[in-house]
Enzyme design. Structure first.
Site, PDB file in Angstrom:
ATOM      1  N   HIS A  21       0.831  -1.208   0.000  1.00 33.03           N
ATOM      2  CA  HIS A  21       0.000   0.000   0.000  1.00 33.03           C
ATOM      3  C   HIS A  21       0.864   1.256   0.000  1.00 33.03           C
ATOM      4  CE1 HIS A  21      -3.903  -2.091   0.981  1.00 33.03           C
ATOM      5  NE2 HIS A  21      -3.001  -3.050   1.061  1.00 33.03           N
ATOM      6  N   ASP A 114      -5.400   5.806   1.695  1.00 34.88           N
ATOM      7  CA  ASP A 114      -5.562   4.431   1.235  1.00 34.88           C
ATOM      8  C   ASP A 114      -6.994   3.940   1.454  1.00 34.88           C
ATOM      9  OD1 ASP A 114      -3.766   1.907   0.541  1.00 34.88           O
ATOM     10  OD2 ASP A 114      -5.311   1.267   1.962  1.00 34.88           O
TER      11      ASP A 114
END
Ligand code: UDP
Length: 464
Positions: A21, A114
């Site tokens: 991520h 995210d």
């Protein structure tokens, strides 16, 4: 500390603190910085070093700053499935971020965070700025996840793990066996507060002001359009594939971590191999095979006779049969820990990639135009494989058992040998080459470059 400059937005980036991520978030950060934006990147102390290459490249302008906040601890007695524990913990950063924001002389005009940080949607609303979600997976993966969590689809036969779950609202109405759906959806009980937390957090993503997708229009056009439809606006920008910028390529081993082997040794080893002859084997940053599966894969690499680079995790080593190193000496290069994946994939000697089909690996495989042999293990990896093999016809199913059973070593060996034989899977190779061409065009002045410019323009318009 940033000064105010009209028309040049200051944006807060909040990555989820794991490699798969944080890597695309930092690659995106480099692109935004190259277009003049000012960035603050939220980072935990242990991951601060990952930001170093980006900070040092922009040291003279000082246009990127870290916001270092420790990961709060979670006081839970039960074992939470990944990534729930970190998701809960990170929510506690809302207070410190608010304090930082309110005391900043020139606070951010937007938050990009995210998709596992759904709570930042509410944080952004409280702070009076828009939130954009960075989709760490592709548009198709996002749609599957959102459909699951919004519509709660059931399997045709709830007593049979092999029976299908349907997604009739998505382009081409895909279906997937129940056991291949992400573990959080299968494992969590709908009445469980953890489930409710995860569901609410995820669904905040579709309510966000905008979405940035690590993908490109030519790869996922229909899914990106569907995302716009579901979000109810056009602020969905596909800017991928997100890869190290040219500046990063001079120190690619630093992307996501420091290589566990001297990179020059690895590259010299690859330099001695013929074009397209090496199979690169890596299951991403966190996923592991079972001990028996490691044994079967080792047997296959041994008996196939192929040249290979195999990235193993610490625990895998004990399952590798005795004598493996001696038997594969000269044609096997083992990396125990972190590998410079993008650099390996882009080496001319690498022709095939045994991958778990994590989204970053999927895109990196396309960008390097290697034949991908997919062995999905969880999360979005089965749907990524569905896309790669069934929809795009650009890869091969290497093992479709997840972690549930041990594949036949002889069959794996056959597939490995075929993967570096130019005559094998000619159509798949041709399709992946075509995808690479589209990906390169997209980022070099094509759709992704245009989308990125449109995104930056929109962000700059937010500056008062
Ligand atoms: N990666 C790497 N070296 C490794 C393992 C992983 O550089 O030894 C990088 C890989 O290039 C990719 C990311 O880590 O950018 C993994 O992301 P992906 O979505 O493929 O899988 P995940 O780890 O999130 O399951």
């Amino acid at each position: 500390m940033f000064g105010t400059r009209t028309g040049c937005a200051h944006v807060l980036l909040c990555p989820f603190p794991t490699s798969g991520h944080i890597i695309p978030m930092l690659d995106m950060a480099s692109l935004l910085l190259s277009r003049g934006l000012k960035l603050t990147v939220l980072v935990t102390p242990t991951l601060l070093h990952l930001l170093d290459p980006v900070i040092s490249r922009h040291a003279s302008s000082g246009s990127v700053q870290p916001l270092v906040l420790p990961l709060p601890s979670v006081h839970r007695t039960s074992n939470l499935p990944w990534p729930l524990e970190d998701m809960y913990a990170l929510c506690d950063l809302a207070g410190p971020i608010t304090d930082w924001f309110r005391s900043h002389p020139s606070p951010p005009v937007a938050i990009i965070s995210d998709f596992f940080l759904g709570w930042t949607h509410r944080l952004a609303t409280d702070l009076g700025v828009p939130r954009l979600v960075l989709e760490s997976s592709g548009a198709f993966g996002e749609l599957i996840f959102t459909s699951m969590l919004r519509d709660l689809p059931k399997a045709d036969d709830p007593h049979d793990d092999e029976s299908f779950v349907h997604f009739p609202k998505l382009p081409n109405s895909p279906k997937c066996p129940w056991w291949q759906l992400p573990h959080l959806y299968r494992l969590l009980n709908v009445e469980d507060p953890d489930w409710e937390f995860f569901r609410n957090s995820w669904l905040c993503n579709s309510q966000s002001w905008g979405a940035i997708v690590n993908s490109f229009d030519e790869l996922e056009g229909p899914s990106l359009n569907q995302m716009k439809k579901e979000m109810g606006h056009d602020r969905v920008w596909a800017v991928g594939p997100l890869l190290p910028s040219d500046g990063d390529r001079t120190a690619p081993s630093k992307r996501g971590g420091t290589s566990s082997v001297p990179v020059h040794e690895l590259i010299s080893w690859l330099d001695c191999k013929p074009d397209g002859s090496v199979v690169y084997v890596c299951f991403g940053s966190t996923w592991t095979l079972t001990d028996e599966q490691v044994g079967s894969l080792a047997g296959a690499l041994d008996s196939s006779g192929v040249d290979f680079v195999w990235v193993v995790k610490k625990d895998d080593v004990v399952s590798i049969p005795d004598g493996f190193d001696e038997r594969t000496k000269g044609r096997g290069f083992m990396i125990n820990g972190w590998a410079p994946q993008v650099q390996i994939l882009s080496h001319r000697a690498v022709g095939a990639f045994v991958t778990h089909c994590g989204w970053n690996s999927f895109l990196e495989g396309i960008a390097a135009s290697v034949l991908m042999l997919s062995w999905p293990l969880g999360a979005d990896q089965f749907t990524n494989t569905m896309m790669l093999v069934d929809q795009l016809g650009a890869g091969v199913k290497f093992c479709n058992l997840g972690n549930r059973a041990v594949p036949d070593s002889a069959e794996l060996a056959r597939l490995l040998a075929e993967s570096v034989n130019e005559k094998g899977w000619a159509e798949e190779r041709a399709r992946v080459r075509k995808l690479r061409k589209s990906a390169v065009e997209a980022v070099k002045g094509g759709s992704s470059a245009k989308n990125l410019n449109a995104l930056v323009k929109k962000l700059n318009e937010l500056v008062a």
